[in-house]
Motif scaffolding. Sequence first.
Motif, mmCIF file in Angstrom:
data_model
loop_
_atom_site.group_PDB
_atom_site.id
_atom_site.type_symbol
_atom_site.label_atom_id
_atom_site.label_comp_id
_atom_site.label_asym_id
_atom_site.label_seq_id
_atom_site.Cartn_x
_atom_site.Cartn_y
_atom_site.Cartn_z
ATOM 1 N N LEU A 19 6.955 4.976 -8.816
ATOM 2 C CA LEU A 19 6.315 3.816 -8.538
ATOM 3 C C LEU A 19 5.206 3.292 -9.538
ATOM 4 C CD1 LEU A 19 5.924 4.887 -4.560
ATOM 5 C CD2 LEU A 19 7.199 2.672 -5.496
ATOM 6 N N ARG A 73 0.879 -1.169 0.104
ATOM 7 C CA ARG A 73 0.162 0.045 0.049
ATOM 8 C C ARG A 73 0.897 1.181 0.090
ATOM 9 N NH1 ARG A 73 -4.275 3.510 -0.018
ATOM 10 N NH2 ARG A 73 -3.104 3.694 -2.077
ATOM 11 N N GLU A 74 0.849 2.045 -0.824
ATOM 12 C CA GLU A 74 1.544 3.159 -1.096
ATOM 13 C C GLU A 74 0.866 4.435 -0.322
ATOM 14 O OE1 GLU A 74 3.216 7.004 -2.582
ATOM 15 O OE2 GLU A 74 0.892 6.357 -2.864
ATOM 16 N N VAL A 75 1.509 5.304 0.360
ATOM 17 C CA VAL A 75 1.037 6.418 1.076
ATOM 18 C C VAL A 75 1.960 7.448 0.888
ATOM 19 C CG1 VAL A 75 -0.033 7.342 3.202
ATOM 20 C CG2 VAL A 75 0.035 4.915 2.806
ATOM 21 N N ASP A 76 1.316 8.661 0.298
ATOM 22 C CA ASP A 76 2.091 9.837 0.083
ATOM 23 C C ASP A 76 1.943 10.738 1.270
ATOM 24 O OD1 ASP A 76 2.843 12.438 -0.563
ATOM 25 O OD2 ASP A 76 1.910 12.273 -2.651
ATOM 26 N N VAL A 112 -3.294 4.738 8.384
ATOM 27 C CA VAL A 112 -2.901 3.953 7.331
ATOM 28 C C VAL A 112 -2.260 2.810 8.098
ATOM 29 C CG1 VAL A 112 -1.881 3.428 5.312
ATOM 30 C CG2 VAL A 112 -3.245 5.315 5.437
ATOM 31 N N ALA A 152 -5.184 -1.522 -3.291
ATOM 32 C CA ALA A 152 -5.971 -0.355 -2.992
ATOM 33 C C ALA A 152 -6.483 0.008 -1.531
ATOM 34 C CB ALA A 152 -7.382 -0.321 -3.846
ATOM 35 N N PHE A 206 0.531 -3.532 -6.092
ATOM 36 C CA PHE A 206 0.003 -2.282 -5.200
ATOM 37 C C PHE A 206 -1.454 -2.281 -4.974
ATOM 38 C CE2 PHE A 206 3.964 -0.890 -7.362
ATOM 39 C CZ PHE A 206 4.790 -0.511 -6.132
ATOM 40 N N GLU A 250 6.114 8.831 -6.825
ATOM 41 C CA GLU A 250 4.945 8.330 -6.843
ATOM 42 C C GLU A 250 4.893 7.873 -8.411
ATOM 43 O OE1 GLU A 250 4.619 10.954 -4.520
ATOM 44 O OE2 GLU A 250 4.217 9.388 -3.392
#
Lengths: 171, 530
Positions: free
Chosen positions: A59, A45-48, A103, A78, A76, A56
């Motif tokens: 990625l 899980r990507e978190v900015d 998160v 959701a 990746f 990003e």
Amino acid sequence: MNAISNIFRKKITETLSKEDLETKEAGMQLKKEINTIFGRSLSIREVDAGSDNATEIELVNLTTPHYDAEQYGIAFVASPRHADAIIITGAVTINMAEAVKKVYEATPHPKLVIAVGDDACNGGILKGSYATLGGAEAVLPIDWKIPGNPPSPKEILKGLLALMQSIRDKK
Amino acid sequence: MNENDIREKVQRLLKGKVEQYTITRGVNQEYYCSVPQKEASHAIAILARDEFELTCLFCVQNFKETGLSMIHVFEKKNYAQFLILEYTISHRSPKEAESIALLFPSANWYEREITDGFGIRFPKSFDQRRLFLHESYPEEFHPLLKSFRNKKDAAKPSKKRKLQPYPFKPVEGEGVYQIGVGPVHAGIIEPGHFRFSVIGETIANLEIRMFYKHRGIEKFAEGKKPEECVALAEAISGDESIANAVGFCNAVERISGLSVPQRAICLRTIFMELERMYALLGDLAGMVIDVAYPVGASPFFMLREEIFRKNETMTGSRFLRQIICIGGVTKDVAQESLHDLMQCTKIWSEQLKDAVSAVKSLPSVTDRFESTGIIRKTLVRPLHLTGPIAKASGMFRDTRVEHPYGMYTHLPIARKILEKGDVMARFETKAVEILDSAQLIQRILMEIKSSEIKTERSIKDGCALSVVEAVRGQNMHWIQIKDGKVERYKIRTASFCNWLAIEHAVMGNIVPDFPLINKSLNLSYAGTDL
């Protein structure tokens, strides 16, 4: 046409003309590691948390045809509920700190937290600003860092490989 | 070229109506018109009636005299120069100013930004909520005041304070329900909050809330040497690194009276167009992905990756970073590499044309693209929409043509506009922009000659305005240098203005079309939040 002929039939695919062998090799090694450690797939899980968006972009590039990281077992996802690992990008801003913590809490144990990019690793260019708390470490326990401004997809793959190897060594 | 003189125009308009005003020439393409506070709203109303457009509104402390100065940047159709109308709020009077948001709708965000940054109130404004300072920031915290010394933890949220939730505008009625999305989204994208009010499946209202990524860039630049701030400009928004670095350097170069060698100007222009190409290719791919047709998106992604790799072989950076410096470029690009670029742009253009027509021949794609997310032409000037979005909505907006700088004074830019303002129009406009950029690069490659790549000269004090056409439209930089250090750095990216268009674009559409509409605009969160 049956299941067996499907396996032996010539594959309908084209070879990429500009395939990067170094990336491919790192990817195949990564796949082996993911197979043993995570049972075939590593869901991220990507978190900015406050990046400039360059990380990003890199990625996202991992999922495009030249890299296609999914073939190495990287997905990746959701929702944090589906994730084995969280990738944090950017120095954590005051305005994002709460969301980043949520998160983390929503991701099931055991979980890995990976800081990607200089900003997430150590606060980066805006270190010392009133609006950022510093690197991802300021709010979460970090397991691994992949530095770069931004790191290229190849460097991210290699960073993930090094992380997997370090986990295997600890076992 | 626009030869009209904005100074004469303003003098004609204000003559006999405004008692005291002075107009002086700035160092770049701007005129400063100074008025007393009591006459300011009258002067602004006159400009508004004559269809001047608000480019930006910001505040500077101790600009010409002690106190807070309100700086209004205006532009007008067919005038290349900008008019900067400024007045100072005397330090004796209350920190208040008159809102101009009813004349210029885009002013509302600027005014809220000024209230957060400097503590100036706009008592008559229809919306006085905080903007970039979210709940966790303390009350009466105004980071852009000179009295505030920037340091880490200066605004660290205290755990004890009870936070009031942000008051979204209420939308009520039978069957209306709310959907809150974000700040963390499902994909690999930046954070922002979207509050939908929906009836059935149809969006009745959307309110966006940004600034989750507020990093304090403007304050951070203050007190730094201009050379140090180039990297900061690159960090404003990842895929506008070159545009912002050039915008910043242009302003500093004009302040210092520094002329950039011809080869460096050529290289900068090539990089700016390459940036436009790779960034817009990502937009095209994203739109096709969002209608669930990844096969159609692959060619765009592949072209984009090839540009990234080409960038790396030419400059050592996939995002073309650390190549721009004040006075020119940091390193030269090998002649073979440029020769190869010529061939590449030709091949890329052909591949792009094929990929675009393949996507457009599919009814399942066109059905989703057409008549979705319409932005009407009448919104373009009031909201100051620029870039491909405006071109897709029937109005030609392009800083390279309207306010030419560098090589754009003689390069021919495609003048194509589309009328419909829907996702399809934006898809087509962006495809045209990429092809046009490829042609521009080929043209520059034919002109480029070897020469010096950097002029070294000391940096002088002063202030300048600089505008550039970034990927998403007009980016504005205003820089004031004092004692060799940056005193104030105001950045306004195209995204800051263009974001408000999305609230209009989604009206009457269904919620599942929102990601597609959002992608068709593909605005920068980082560049807005700063």
